[in-house]
Design a protein around this motif. Sequence first.
Motif, mmCIF file in Angstrom:
data_model
loop_
_atom_site.group_PDB
_atom_site.id
_atom_site.type_symbol
_atom_site.label_atom_id
_atom_site.label_comp_id
_atom_site.label_asym_id
_atom_site.label_seq_id
_atom_site.Cartn_x
_atom_site.Cartn_y
_atom_site.Cartn_z
ATOM 1 N N ASP A 1 24.057 84.801 72.243
ATOM 2 C CA ASP A 1 24.817 84.531 73.464
ATOM 3 C C ASP A 1 23.938 83.955 74.578
ATOM 4 N N THR A 2 22.646 84.188 74.513
ATOM 5 C CA THR A 2 21.741 83.739 75.566
ATOM 6 C C THR A 2 21.359 82.264 75.425
ATOM 7 N N CYS A 3 20.909 81.859 74.216
ATOM 8 C CA CYS A 3 20.423 80.485 74.063
ATOM 9 C C CYS A 3 21.244 79.637 73.100
ATOM 10 N N GLY A 4 22.171 80.255 72.369
ATOM 11 C CA GLY A 4 23.018 79.500 71.462
ATOM 12 C C GLY A 4 22.469 79.314 70.059
ATOM 13 N N PHE A 5 21.301 79.862 69.748
ATOM 14 C CA PHE A 5 20.728 79.764 68.403
ATOM 15 C C PHE A 5 21.722 80.308 67.388
ATOM 16 N N GLU A 6 21.858 79.639 66.248
ATOM 17 C CA GLU A 6 22.741 80.085 65.182
ATOM 18 C C GLU A 6 22.013 80.065 63.847
ATOM 19 N N ALA A 7 22.323 81.043 63.019
ATOM 20 C CA ALA A 7 21.801 81.100 61.657
ATOM 21 C C ALA A 7 22.725 82.013 60.853
ATOM 22 N N PRO A 8 22.737 81.866 59.538
ATOM 23 C CA PRO A 8 23.603 82.701 58.714
ATOM 24 C C PRO A 8 23.291 84.189 58.854
ATOM 25 N N VAL A 9 24.329 85.000 58.696
ATOM 26 C CA VAL A 9 24.165 86.458 58.682
ATOM 27 C C VAL A 9 23.198 86.808 57.552
ATOM 28 N N GLY A 10 22.229 87.665 57.814
ATOM 29 C CA GLY A 10 21.263 88.095 56.799
ATOM 30 C C GLY A 10 20.107 87.138 56.576
ATOM 31 N N SER A 11 20.091 86.033 57.306
ATOM 32 C CA SER A 11 19.027 85.041 57.161
ATOM 33 C C SER A 11 17.686 85.611 57.620
ATOM 34 N N ASP A 12 16.621 85.161 56.971
ATOM 35 C CA ASP A 12 15.271 85.554 57.380
ATOM 36 C C ASP A 12 14.887 84.952 58.724
ATOM 37 N N GLU A 13 15.685 84.014 59.233
ATOM 38 C CA GLU A 13 15.405 83.418 60.539
ATOM 39 C C GLU A 13 15.564 84.444 61.665
ATOM 40 N N TRP A 14 16.495 85.375 61.499
ATOM 41 C CA TRP A 14 16.710 86.417 62.508
ATOM 42 C C TRP A 14 15.613 87.471 62.411
ATOM 43 N N GLU A 15 15.186 87.984 63.555
ATOM 44 C CA GLU A 15 14.210 89.068 63.590
ATOM 45 C C GLU A 15 14.951 90.399 63.610
ATOM 46 N N ARG A 16 14.341 91.413 63.043
ATOM 47 C CA ARG A 16 14.903 92.760 63.059
ATOM 48 C C ARG A 16 13.951 93.642 63.855
ATOM 49 N N VAL A 17 14.511 94.437 64.772
ATOM 50 C CA VAL A 17 13.710 95.304 65.626
ATOM 51 C C VAL A 17 14.194 96.744 65.440
ATOM 52 N N ALA A 18 13.284 97.645 65.123
ATOM 53 C CA ALA A 18 13.640 99.052 64.964
ATOM 54 C C ALA A 18 13.677 99.733 66.323
ATOM 55 N N LEU A 19 14.831 100.297 66.655
ATOM 56 C CA LEU A 19 14.962 101.053 67.901
ATOM 57 C C LEU A 19 14.612 102.521 67.673
#
Length: 49
Positions: free
Chosen positions: A10-28
């Motif tokens: 929502d901030t910059c408009g970047f798009e990638a498929p769900v589950g893609s390695d392009e997305w980062e995962r952060v442990a809360l």
Amino acid sequence: MSTESLLSCDTCGFEAPVGSDEWERVALSSSRTVTRCPECGSTNVHNRG
């Protein structure tokens, strides 16, 4: 037409498929992770379907 679901930042408009390695995962915590945008670092992402 693609049947692949997309996540969108929502901030910059970047798009990638769900589950893609392009997305980062952060442990809360040990039981919860969130998806983070690799472009701007925002965790405000949603599924575009």
